[in-house]
Design a protein around this motif. Structure first.
Motif, mmCIF file in Angstrom:
data_model
loop_
_atom_site.group_PDB
_atom_site.id
_atom_site.type_symbol
_atom_site.label_atom_id
_atom_site.label_comp_id
_atom_site.label_asym_id
_atom_site.label_seq_id
_atom_site.Cartn_x
_atom_site.Cartn_y
_atom_site.Cartn_z
ATOM 1 N N LYS A 1 2.498 49.922 -2.705
ATOM 2 C CA LYS A 1 1.313 50.733 -2.411
ATOM 3 C C LYS A 1 0.098 49.843 -2.177
ATOM 4 C CE LYS A 1 -1.508 54.514 -4.278
ATOM 5 N NZ LYS A 1 -1.690 55.458 -5.419
ATOM 6 N N THR A 2 0.005 48.754 -2.941
ATOM 7 C CA THR A 2 -1.111 47.820 -2.770
ATOM 8 C C THR A 2 -1.020 47.106 -1.427
ATOM 9 O OG1 THR A 2 -1.212 47.478 -5.165
ATOM 10 C CG2 THR A 2 -2.317 45.845 -3.783
ATOM 11 N N VAL A 3 0.205 46.796 -1.000
ATOM 12 C CA VAL A 3 0.385 46.179 0.318
ATOM 13 C C VAL A 3 -0.165 47.104 1.398
ATOM 14 C CG1 VAL A 3 2.039 45.337 2.016
ATOM 15 C CG2 VAL A 3 2.409 44.857 -0.409
ATOM 16 N N TYR A 4 0.172 48.384 1.305
ATOM 17 C CA TYR A 4 -0.293 49.352 2.299
ATOM 18 C C TYR A 4 -1.802 49.597 2.206
ATOM 19 C CZ TYR A 4 4.227 50.732 4.218
ATOM 20 O OH TYR A 4 5.428 50.745 4.884
ATOM 21 N N LYS B 1 3.749 47.040 8.542
ATOM 22 C CA LYS B 1 4.354 45.712 8.589
ATOM 23 C C LYS B 1 3.889 44.962 9.829
ATOM 24 C CE LYS B 1 8.755 43.219 8.633
ATOM 25 N NZ LYS B 1 10.232 43.312 8.642
ATOM 26 N N ASP B 2 3.745 45.670 10.943
ATOM 27 C CA ASP B 2 3.254 45.032 12.166
ATOM 28 C C ASP B 2 1.873 44.423 11.944
ATOM 29 O OD1 ASP B 2 5.511 45.680 13.623
ATOM 30 O OD2 ASP B 2 4.662 47.524 14.440
ATOM 31 N N ASP B 3 1.038 45.127 11.219
ATOM 32 C CA ASP B 3 -0.303 44.641 10.896
ATOM 33 C C ASP B 3 -0.219 43.365 10.063
ATOM 34 O OD1 ASP B 3 -3.105 44.810 10.909
ATOM 35 O OD2 ASP B 3 -3.128 45.833 8.973
ATOM 36 N N LEU C 1 0.324 35.463 11.401
ATOM 37 C CA LEU C 1 0.099 34.467 12.447
ATOM 38 C C LEU C 1 -1.370 34.068 12.544
ATOM 39 C CD1 LEU C 1 2.462 35.432 15.405
ATOM 40 C CD2 LEU C 1 2.831 33.821 13.532
ATOM 41 N N VAL C 2 -2.263 35.019 12.348
ATOM 42 C CA VAL C 2 -3.693 34.689 12.356
ATOM 43 C C VAL C 2 -3.997 33.651 11.276
ATOM 44 C CG1 VAL C 2 -6.007 35.580 11.867
ATOM 45 C CG2 VAL C 2 -4.469 36.870 13.356
#
Length: 205
Positions: free
Chosen positions: A42-45, A51-53, A59-60
């Motif tokens: 939930k924290t990841v979201y 996931k694309d984000d 890469l950034v």
């Protein structure tokens, strides 16, 4: 003095860097990243909408550090311009001999997203490669070489070819061979002399 504790977003990016680079973006789930970061999914979201984000952010986060490292290898190398260009390849060969080296993260991500040309991470990767090419062009323009853009592009092709070939053969010597080829290209361009109408580097000294 103790180091400040990384915030959740930084921990997620650190975990993503380690897992995406070592295992590939398709093999790693957000659950894997949450577990590695020691946080909830939930924290990841909360910090990344998808996931694309997160792949884009991964890469950034590698963009400027990689470019800075290339410039460092170039500027700190002994010798003239051909030696400085070759030094980038020789340092990659050193890195490639490390057991945890898995190639260029930008190229590997592009390969995994080959059927998704509009993916944000593809744009980040393309921009990264273009920044490197532009920087080389500027270095060649600074000494008035003819066709600096074409020369820079040839060096980029050698570099990315070396990245790929090392992974195929598991042999870092290919980076050194590419570095020797790059050095020869730069030396050949220098022997042609400066752009017509401009003083040579020596005459300007």
């Amino acid at each position: 003095m103790s180091r400040p504790t990384p915030n959740a977003r930084d921990r997620i990016l650190t975990a993503a860097n380690k897992l995406f680079y070592s295992e590939g973006i398709r093999a790693v789930s957000l659950d894997n990243i949450a577990e590695k970061a020691g946080i909830t999914k939930k924290t990841v979201y909360y910090h990344f909408k998808s996931k694309d984000d997160l792949v884009e952010a991964y890469l950034v986060s590698r963009d400027q550090p990689n470019l800075t490292l290339y410039r460092k290898w170039f500027s700190e190398a002994d010798g003239g311009l051909p030696d400085k260009v070759a030094a980038i390849f020789f340092q990659i060969a050193v890195s490639a001999r490390h057991p945890k080296w898995k190639g260029c993260g930008f190229l590997r991500t592009a390969a995994e997203l080959a059927n998704m040309p509009g993916h944000p991470a593809m744009k980040v990767g393309a921009a990264h490669k273009k920044k490197f090419e532009t920087w080389l062009t500027e270095e060649f323009q600074a000494v008035d070489l003819e066709q600096p853009e074409a020369l820079a592009r040839h060096i980029v092709l050698l570099l990315d070819g070396a990245f790929s070939t090392i992974l195929v053969h598991r042999d870092a010597d290919y980076a050194e061979a590419a570095g020797n080829a790059a050095s020869a290209l730069v030396l050949g361009a220098m022997q042609k002399g400066p752009v017509a109408g401009k003083p040579s580097v020596k005459s300007m000294g």
